[in-house]
Design a protein around this motif. Structure first.
Motif, PDB file in Angstrom:
ATOM      1  N   UNK A  58       0.820  -1.207   0.000  1.00 48.54           N
ATOM      2  CA  UNK A  58       0.000   0.000   0.000  1.00 48.54           C
ATOM      3  C   UNK A  58       0.856   1.258   0.000  1.00 48.54           C
ATOM      4  N   UNK A  59       0.310   2.330  -0.534  1.00 52.26           N
ATOM      5  CA  UNK A  59       0.970   3.637  -0.481  1.00 52.26           C
ATOM      6  C   UNK A  59       0.836   4.276   0.892  1.00 52.26           C
ATOM      7  N   UNK A  60      -0.207   3.905   1.599  1.00 53.69           N
ATOM      8  CA  UNK A  60      -0.441   4.330   2.975  1.00 53.69           C
ATOM      9  C   UNK A  60      -1.393   3.311   3.581  1.00 53.69           C
ATOM     10  N   UNK A  61      -1.524   3.275   4.905  1.00 57.52           N
ATOM     11  CA  UNK A  61      -2.469   2.330   5.496  1.00 57.52           C
ATOM     12  C   UNK A  61      -3.862   2.496   4.868  1.00 57.52           C
ATOM     13  N   UNK A  62      -4.482   1.399   4.447  1.00 56.07           N
ATOM     14  CA  UNK A  62      -5.764   1.501   3.743  1.00 56.07           C
ATOM     15  C   UNK A  62      -6.868   2.138   4.580  1.00 56.07           C
ATOM     16  N   UNK A  63      -6.799   2.019   5.902  1.00 54.51           N
ATOM     17  CA  UNK A  63      -7.795   2.656   6.754  1.00 54.51           C
ATOM     18  C   UNK A  63      -7.682   4.181   6.674  1.00 54.51           C
ATOM     19  N   UNK A  64      -6.476   4.684   6.464  1.00 51.52           N
ATOM     20  CA  UNK A  64      -6.275   6.126   6.283  1.00 51.52           C
ATOM     21  C   UNK A  64      -6.857   6.539   4.937  1.00 51.52           C
ATOM     22  N   UNK A  65      -6.577   5.764   3.901  1.00 50.76           N
ATOM     23  CA  UNK A  65      -7.148   6.031   2.580  1.00 50.76           C
ATOM     24  C   UNK A  65      -8.668   6.032   2.654  1.00 50.76           C
ATOM     25  N   UNK A  66      -9.236   5.106   3.418  1.00 52.09           N
ATOM     26  CA  UNK A  66     -10.695   4.970   3.513  1.00 52.09           C
ATOM     27  C   UNK A  66     -11.367   6.208   4.102  1.00 52.09           C
ATOM     28  N   UNK A  67     -10.640   7.018   4.846  1.00 51.11           N
ATOM     29  CA  UNK A  67     -11.234   8.220   5.412  1.00 51.11           C
ATOM     30  C   UNK A  67     -11.642   9.215   4.330  1.00 51.11           C
ATOM     31  N   UNK A  68     -10.921   9.226   3.202  1.00 44.33           N
ATOM     32  CA  UNK A  68     -11.300  10.130   2.104  1.00 44.33           C
ATOM     33  C   UNK A  68     -11.781   9.366   0.871  1.00 44.33           C
ATOM     34  N   UNK A  69     -11.591   8.050   0.861  1.00 47.67           N
ATOM     35  CA  UNK A  69     -12.063   7.199  -0.238  1.00 47.67           C
ATOM     36  C   UNK A  69     -12.673   5.933   0.365  1.00 47.67           C
ATOM     37  N   UNK A  70     -13.903   6.045   0.913  1.00 50.45           N
ATOM     38  CA  UNK A  70     -14.487   4.905   1.622  1.00 50.45           C
ATOM     39  C   UNK A  70     -14.707   3.662   0.770  1.00 50.45           C
ATOM     40  N   UNK A  71     -14.668   3.799  -0.545  1.00 46.75           N
ATOM     41  CA  UNK A  71     -14.850   2.634  -1.410  1.00 46.75           C
ATOM     42  C   UNK A  71     -13.749   1.589  -1.219  1.00 46.75           C
ATOM     43  N   UNK A  72     -12.609   1.980  -0.652  1.00 42.55           N
ATOM     44  CA  UNK A  72     -11.524   1.016  -0.419  1.00 42.55           C
ATOM     45  C   UNK A  72     -11.951  -0.059   0.589  1.00 42.55           C
ATOM     46  N   UNK A  73     -12.911   0.259   1.441  1.00 45.73           N
ATOM     47  CA  UNK A  73     -13.396  -0.747   2.399  1.00 45.73           C
ATOM     48  C   UNK A  73     -14.007  -1.913   1.627  1.00 45.73           C
ATOM     49  N   UNK A  74     -14.904  -1.599   0.708  1.00 50.41           N
ATOM     50  CA  UNK A  74     -15.563  -2.651  -0.074  1.00 50.41           C
ATOM     51  C   UNK A  74     -14.631  -3.289  -1.097  1.00 50.41           C
ATOM     52  N   UNK A  75     -13.787  -2.465  -1.715  1.00 51.19           N
ATOM     53  CA  UNK A  75     -12.918  -2.941  -2.787  1.00 51.19           C
ATOM     54  C   UNK A  75     -11.731  -3.751  -2.266  1.00 51.19           C
ATOM     55  N   UNK A  76     -11.255  -3.422  -1.044  1.00 49.73           N
ATOM     56  CA  UNK A  76     -10.044  -4.064  -0.528  1.00 49.73           C
ATOM     57  C   UNK A  76     -10.275  -4.714   0.840  1.00 49.73           C
ATOM     58  N   UNK A  77     -10.476  -3.918   1.857  1.00 48.70           N
ATOM     59  CA  UNK A  77     -10.474  -4.417   3.234  1.00 48.70           C
ATOM     60  C   UNK A  77     -11.516  -5.493   3.511  1.00 48.70           C
ATOM     61  N   UNK A  78     -12.734  -5.307   3.016  1.00 45.22           N
ATOM     62  CA  UNK A  78     -13.787  -6.301   3.280  1.00 45.22           C
ATOM     63  C   UNK A  78     -14.107  -7.145   2.051  1.00 45.22           C
ATOM     64  N   UNK A  79     -13.143  -7.231   1.146  1.00 44.77           N
ATOM     65  CA  UNK A  79     -13.336  -7.966  -0.101  1.00 44.77           C
ATOM     66  C   UNK A  79     -12.591  -9.314  -0.063  1.00 44.77           C
ATOM     67  N   UNK A  80     -13.313 -10.428  -0.001  1.00 40.94           N
ATOM     68  CA  UNK A  80     -12.650 -11.745   0.032  1.00 40.94           C
ATOM     69  C   UNK A  80     -11.731 -11.972  -1.173  1.00 40.94           C
ATOM     70  N   UNK A  81     -12.109 -11.449  -2.336  1.00 40.79           N
ATOM     71  CA  UNK A  81     -11.259 -11.633  -3.523  1.00 40.79           C
ATOM     72  C   UNK A  81      -9.905 -10.973  -3.330  1.00 40.79           C
ATOM     73  N   UNK A  82      -9.874  -9.754  -2.782  1.00 43.43           N
ATOM     74  CA  UNK A  82      -8.606  -9.081  -2.523  1.00 43.43           C
ATOM     75  C   UNK A  82      -7.718  -9.972  -1.652  1.00 43.43           C
TER      76      UNK A  82
END
Length: 159
Positions: A129-153
């Motif tokens: 990651x370029x930065x912790x994904x939870x930090x990214x999620x604060x301004x781009x919440x779609x990363x939660x669905x696309x990465x953090x809570x995505x079984x495929x990822x």
């Protein structure tokens, strides 16, 4: 005696814990890290999840926190062996934690929230990651669905 430990920082992003003092529990990550067990902290008291923690100096013993966490998980008094194993494990997990610094949890690691680009081989998957994904999620919440809570990822990067 004081120790350096992680406590809930705030209610930003995801926070289901409402305890007055929310200490970070043993990750207890399952084989489904996308459910949150691979990227959220859990409270030692209520076992509910939250996203951000900060390093503090606590006037508690490792054994006191271990007892609280283990009891919160199983609702029974832990054995001396369980307490020792918990303390040894969490001392290792907390070894790099600094007072006043904020952290996220990712796949077996407590990572500084201000971490720049990083790669880590976690308990389940490899991450880059370029930065912790939870930090990214604060301004781009779609990363939660696309990465953090995505079984495929998680499964595409499975170790």
């Amino acid at each position: 005696m004081s120790i350096i430990y992680l406590v809930k920082k705030n209610d930003d992003l995801i926070s289901h814990c409402t305890c007055g003092e929310s200490l970070v529990g043993d990750p207890g990550q399952l084989d489904c890290p996308w459910c949150g067990c691979g990227w959220l902290f859990s409270c030692t008291k209520c076992r509910k999840a939250f996203t951000f923690a900060t390093g503090v100096e606590l006037e508690k013993s490792w054994e006191d926190i271990a007892r609280e966490d283990l009891y919160g998980y199983s609702k029974k008094e832990p054995s001396e062996k369980e307490l020792k194993e918990w303390v040894d494990f969490m001392k290792g997990m907390m070894g790099h934690v600094e007072v006043g610094r904020d952290y996220i949890y990712l796949d077996g690691y407590f990572i500084p929230a201000d971490e720049g680009p990083f790669e880590v081989e976690g308990w389940h998957s490899e991450h880059d990651f370029n930065e912790p994904p939870q930090i990214t999620a604060q301004h781009s919440p779609e990363i939660i669905e696309r990465v953090l809570s995505n079984p495929e990822y998680w499964n595409e990067r499975k170790i």
